[in-house]
Design a protein around this motif. Structure first.
Motif, short mmCIF file in Angstrom:
data_model
loop_
_atom_site.label_atom_id
_atom_site.label_comp_id
_atom_site.label_asym_id
_atom_site.label_seq_id
_atom_site.Cartn_x
_atom_site.Cartn_y
_atom_site.Cartn_z
N ALA A 96 0.85 -1.18 0.00
CA ALA A 96 0.00 0.00 0.00
C ALA A 96 0.89 1.23 0.00
O ALA A 96 2.01 1.20 0.50
CB ALA A 96 -0.88 0.00 1.24
N GLU A 97 0.38 2.34 -0.55
CA GLU A 97 1.13 3.59 -0.49
C GLU A 97 1.22 4.04 0.97
O GLU A 97 2.20 4.64 1.40
CB GLU A 97 0.44 4.64 -1.36
N GLY A 98 0.18 3.75 1.73
CA GLY A 98 0.19 3.99 3.18
C GLY A 98 -0.84 3.08 3.82
O GLY A 98 -1.85 2.76 3.20
N SER A 99 -0.58 2.66 5.07
CA SER A 99 -1.58 1.81 5.74
C SER A 99 -1.45 1.98 7.23
O SER A 99 -0.39 2.33 7.74
CB SER A 99 -1.41 0.35 5.33
N ARG A 111 -3.91 -1.93 -6.98
CA ARG A 111 -5.10 -2.10 -6.15
C ARG A 111 -6.07 -3.14 -6.72
O ARG A 111 -6.44 -3.07 -7.88
CB ARG A 111 -5.82 -0.77 -5.98
N ALA A 112 -6.47 -4.08 -5.84
CA ALA A 112 -7.45 -5.07 -6.25
C ALA A 112 -8.84 -4.51 -6.00
O ALA A 112 -9.05 -3.80 -5.01
CB ALA A 112 -7.25 -6.36 -5.44
N ARG A 113 -9.77 -4.80 -6.87
CA ARG A 113 -11.14 -4.34 -6.64
C ARG A 113 -11.69 -5.00 -5.40
O ARG A 113 -11.56 -6.22 -5.22
CB ARG A 113 -12.02 -4.73 -7.82
N PRO A 114 -12.33 -4.22 -4.50
CA PRO A 114 -12.91 -4.85 -3.31
C PRO A 114 -14.03 -5.82 -3.70
O PRO A 114 -14.62 -5.67 -4.76
CB PRO A 114 -13.49 -3.66 -2.53
#
Lengths: 234, 274, 236
Positions: B42-45, C78-81
Motif C-alpha cells: 500500500a502507499e500507506g496503511s 489495487r485489487a477491486r474490493p
C-alpha cells in the motif's frame, strides 16, 4: 501416577499425547496403535484414561445445565431463547412454575429479556428449557456479561469458592450460566468490580497463582483458600 | 447476540448519574493505539485500536481523468466494509448502508478540511490527475468503528508515499515508491462521534452502549489557525438533538480536540519517521 | 543458466521468516495470523452456529463456509474490493482443504464460518490463508482429526523450491516457473488440497510432494507453538 502426567499441558488436534499399551482414550481423544491422539485443542489430562479439557469454543448444550439465555422470539406457546452455541433453545409455557395465559406471554417475558433456565432435553438441533426448579426464572435488574463457557468452572471454583469470594467482596448477587453468560446485580461499583474480576479469572484461567491474582485484584483482604485445591478444581 | 434488555436499562440508568458501566467518564475515550505499515504494497496503511475495536486502512494511488468541474485537482474515493471477520452480526456481501455511511463521513472530513492538497495531485490539467483510494476494513467491532476508521485513514495518509510515475508511458509503476509523501496540508481532521441516550451525551461507545444509543452526531474538525473549524457533520439514528445539545457537543469537541489531538498527532508523527 | 541460487538467497527447502499467533480477534470463537515473509493472512472462526436459511442445512452434518478476501491494498496494483472469480475459487478450495479433517457430524444442521483476509501479498496467499484458518479452527475448539499445513512448492526452471515468492512466480528463464500449492494433513500426510499452474514432468511430482511434506512438518511446528501460546515473529 505415571511420569508422563505430572502436569496438564495444552495439546492440539492430531498431537500424540502419550504412547503405551496402558492408556485408554477419553473425551476428545482416540487411540491409534499405541498412541493416544488429541482431537481437540485443550488441556490433556488423566492417568490411564486420557481426556482433553476444552479451553475454548462455543457452548455445547447438555442436559441438566443451568443456562442464561436471551429471548429472541415469542411463539404461541412459549419463547425462543438464544443460549449461544450451535443450537437455539425453547422454553414452553408448560415449563413455567405458574400458570401463564397465552395472551400474556410477552408480558411475562419479552424479546430481549433474560431467563435463567435449566436444560431438560437436548434434541436434534435444539434444547428444551424449564423454569421448574429452585433459583430459575426471569432475571430482573443488574447486568449480564459473557465469557467463554469453558472458563465457567474456574469462575465458580471448587465448591463455589471463587464465585463466593467475588460475591462477598463486591457485595453482589451473581448467577453463572454454564453457557458463559453471567448475571451480576449489586450497586454500580460492586457490579463493575465483579465484572472486572470475572474477566480476570476468565483471562487467567489457565495460569498459575490465579487465586492470588484475584485476591490482589479484589484488595487482598480475603479469607485464605487453599490454592492447591483451586488449581485442581474442575 | 443482540443486547439484553437489562444491559440497555442499566446503561441508561447509570448514564443519568453521568456514569458508565466500565467506569469511564462521559467524554473519555478508551485506550487508543496506532500502528502503520500493515501492507508494504500500500502507499500507506494503518491499524487503529480503540479498546477492543480494531480497524485497518490502506491508501492506494492511481492515475485517472479529473472530474470536469475540477480539472486541476486530484480525486478521493473512500470505501468501507464491516467485514464478517469483525463480528458475528456481519455477513459477507456488498457493503450495506452502515458501511457506506462510515465511508462517506470519513471521506467528507478529509475532503472538506482540505487535508489532501488536491491541486498538487494534478499531473496534466484536464487530462491526468492522481486519485487517492482509501479502503477501510473493520477487524473487530466493539463499538465506535466510525471514529477508529477516521483516525486510521488520517494516519494511513500521513505515512503514505507517492508511487513512481512514468511520464513517457503515462503509467504508474505500481509497487515502486518515491520518497515523496502524498501532498497534505496542516489541516488534520479529527473526527469524533457523540452519542445520545435520553438527554445524556457521551463518546466512544462500546458494543452494548452503541446498541443502546438512540442518536449520534459526528463532527470532523480542524484548527488551522486559532479557530476551530467544523468540516463535516453527520447526525445519525432517530433521536432528536436540540440546539442546546448541539452547542454542548461543539463545546466538548473543542475540549477533546485540545486534550487529544496533539497526543495523537505526535503518535502518528513518530510512526512517520520509522 | 539453471536456477541454482534463489532470488532472495534462501536455500531450496527454506521457508521465508514466519509469523504466527492466535487470539488476534477478540469477537471470534477462534482466530489466528499466519505469515510467510511478506504474505500476511488473518483468519477468524465463528461457530458452529445455527445455519439460516434452513434449506441450506445438511441434516447429516455441519458445514464449513469459507470466505477468502484479498484486501485492495494488499497488492501493488489495487485489487477491486469484493469477491472475484479468483477469490471464490480460493474460498472453495480452502473449504475443501479444511473440511476433510474436521469432525462435521457432531452438530448437524450448523455452520462454521471461516473468514480469511489477506493483509499483504507476496505469493502463496492461499497457503498462508489455509494455515491461519486451520489454526483458527483449532483455536475455536473445533473437533478435528488432525491439523493441516499448506505450502507453495515451485519448480523454477528445473529446480524444486519451497515457499515461492512473487519474483519466483515471474521467473521466465529455462523451464520457467511452476506453482504447486499443497495442503498436507499432519498425521496421515494426506493431500487435502493441490493445485498446479505451469508444467512439470510426471516423474517429478513425487519430488514436489516430498518437498511439500518436509515443509508442512516445519509449518505444523509453528502452528503448534502459536496455539500453545507463543507469539512467533521471525522478522524481528
Amino acid at each position: 501416577m505415571t511420569e508422563k502426567k505430572e502436569k496438564r499441558r495444552i495439546v492440539i488436534p492430531g498431537e500424540v499425547i502419550v504412547s503405551g499399551d496402558d492408556y485408554l482414550p477419553g473425551d476428545f481423544t482416540r487411540k491409534e496403535g499405541k498412541d493416544i491422539i488429541a482431537q481437540r485443542y485443550g488441556l490433556a489430562e488423566g492417568d490411564r484414561v486420557i481426556k482433553i479439557i476444552p479451553i475454548s469454543g462455543v457452548y455445547e448444550p447438555r442436559r441438566g445445565n443451568t443456562v442464561i439465555g436471551r429471548v429472541s422470539d415469542i411463539t404461541f406457546n412459549g419463547w425462543i431463547v438464544e443460549i449461544g452455541g450451535p443450537y437455539g433453545a425453547f422454553l414452553s409455557l408448560m415449563e413455567c412454575p405458574r400458570f401463564i395465559n397465552k395472551n400474556d406471554i410477552a408480558e411475562f417475558a419479552n424479546i430481549g429479556d433474560l431467563f435463567c433456565a435449566k436444560i431438560f432435553t437436548v434434541k436434534r438441533n435444539s434444547a428444551d428449557l424449564t423454569l421448574k426448579s429452585r433459583g430459575l426464572g426471569k432475571l430482573e435488574g443488574g447486568r449480564v456479561i459473557k465469557i467463554n463457557p469453558h472458563k465457567v468452572p474456574r469462575v465458580i471454583g471448587k465448591e463455589g469458592s471463587m464465585i463466593n469470594l467475588i460475591k462477598n467482596e463486591t457485595q453482589t448477587e451473581i448467577n453463572v450460566g454454564q453457557n458463559g453468560f453471567i448475571w451480576i446485580k449489586g450497586d454500580l461499583a460492586g457490579e463493575e468490580k465483579a465484572e472486572k474480576t470475572i474477566e480476570l479469572v476468565a483471562k487467567e484461567a489457565n495460569s498459575e497463582g490465579l487465586t492470588e491474582k484475584v485476591e490482589k485484584f479484589l484488595g487482598g483482604k480475603i479469607k485464605k483458600i487453599n490454592p492447591e485445591e483451586m488449581v485442581k478444581e474442575e | 447476540m443482540e443486547i439484553p434488555n437489562i444491559n440497555k436499562n442499566k446503561i441508561t440508568e447509570v448514564l443519568e448519574k453521568d456514569k458508565r458501566l466500565d467506569g469511564r467518564k462521559l467524554f473519555d475515550y478508551r485506550d487508543i493505539e496506532i500502528e502503520t505499515g500493515i501492507s508494504k504494497n500500500a502507499e500507506g496503511s494503518a491499524r487503529v485500536r480503540i479498546g477492543k475495536t480494531e480497524v485497518i486502512v490502506g491508501v492506494k494511488m492511481d492515475v485517472q481523468e479529473p472530474y470536469p468541474d475540477h480539472e486541476d485537482e486530484g480525486t478521493l474515493i473512500t470505501g468501507m466494509e464491516f467485514s464478517p471477520i469483525s463480528g458475528e452480526r456481519y455477513e459477507s456481501g456488498p457493503p450495506k448502508i452502515d458501511a457506506i455511511e462510515v465511508a462517506r463521513v470519513v471521506d467528507r472530513g478529509i475532503r472538506e478540511s482540505k487535508f489532501i492538497d488536491f491541486k498538487k495531485l494534478c499531473i496534466k490539467e484536464g487530462e491526468k490527475v492522481w486519485s487517492v483510494l482509501i479502503d477501510i476494513y473493520a477487524i473487530n467491532d466493539d463499538g465506535n468503528i466510525l471514529d477508529a476508521s477516521a483516525l486510521a485513514s488520517v494516519a494511513a495518509l500521513m505515512v503514505a508515499k507517492m508511487p513512481e510515475y512514468d511520464e513517457k508511458t503515462e503509467k504508474v509503476k505500481f509497487g515502486e515508491f518515491t520518497k515523496d509523501s502524498v501532498p497534505l496540508t496542516e489541516n488534520i481532521p479529527f473526527t469524533m462521534t457523540f452519542h445520545k441516550i435520553k438527554n445524556k451525551l457521551f463518546i466512544d461507545p462500546n458494543r452494548d452502549e452503541e446498541d443502546t444509543s438512540e442518536g449520534r452526531v459526528t463532527l470532523a474538525i480542524t484548527k488551522p489557525k486559532k479557530e476551530y473549524i467544523i468540516n463535516a457533520m453527520q447526525k445519525g439514528d432517530m433521536a432528536l438533538f436540540s440546539i442546546d445539545e448541539l452547542e454542548q457537543v461543539v463545546k466538548e469537541t473543542e475540549k477533546l480536540y485540545d486534550k487529544m489531538f496533539n497526543e495523537l498527532n505526535k503518535k502518528i508523527e513518530k510512526l512517520m519517521k520509522k | 543458466m539453471s536456477y541454482t541460487k534463489r532470488l532472495d538467497g534462501r536455500k531450496a527447502d527454506e521457508l521465508r521468516p514466519i509469523k504466527a499467533e492466535v487470539g488476534i480477534i477478540p469477537n471470534a470463537d477462534g482466530s489466528a495470523l499466519f505469515a510467510f515473509g511478506e504474505t500476511v493472512a488473518i483468519a477468524a472462526v465463528y461457530g458452529p452456529k445455527p445455519l439460516h436459511p434452513q434449506h441450506m442445512q445438511d441434516p447429516e452434518r455441519g458445514i464449513i463456509r469459507c470466505v477468502y478476501n484479498m484486501l485492495p491494498f494488499s497488492v501493488t496494483e489495487r485489487a477491486r474490493p469484493g469477491p472475484s472469480r479468483r477469490s471464490k475459487e480460493i474460498s472453495m478450495i480452502t473449504e475443501n482443504a479444511l473440511s476433510g479433517v474436521v469432525e462435521l457430524k457432531r452438530f448437524p444442521g450448523t455452520v462454521i464460518d471461516v473468514e480469511i483476509m489477506i493483509l499483504q501479498a507476496n505469493a502463496s496467499t492461499r497457503c498462508a490463508g489455509i494455515n491461519a484458518a486451520a489454526m483458527a479452527l483449532a483455536h475455536a475448539g473445533i473437533v478435528m482429526k488432525e491439523m493441516v499445513s499448506s505450502v507453495s512448492i515451485g519448480k523454477i526452471d528445473d529446480k524444486i523450491v519451497t515457499d515461492i515468492t512473487k519474483a519466483e512466480e515471474d521467473y521466465e528463464e529455462g523451464e520457467g516457473a511452476t506453482d504447486i500449492p499443497f495442503t498436507i494433513s499432519s498425521n496421515t500426510h494426506a493431500i487435502t488440497h493441490l493445485q498446479l499452474d505451469g508444467k512439470i514432468q510426471t516423474e517429478r511430482l513425487k519430488e514436489a510432494y516430498d518437498a511439500a511434506l518436509k515443509a508442512s512438518k516445519k509449518i505444523l511446528d509453528y502452528q503448534t507453538r502459536a496455539l500453545k501460546g507463543e507469539k512467533i515473529d521471525e522478522n524481528k
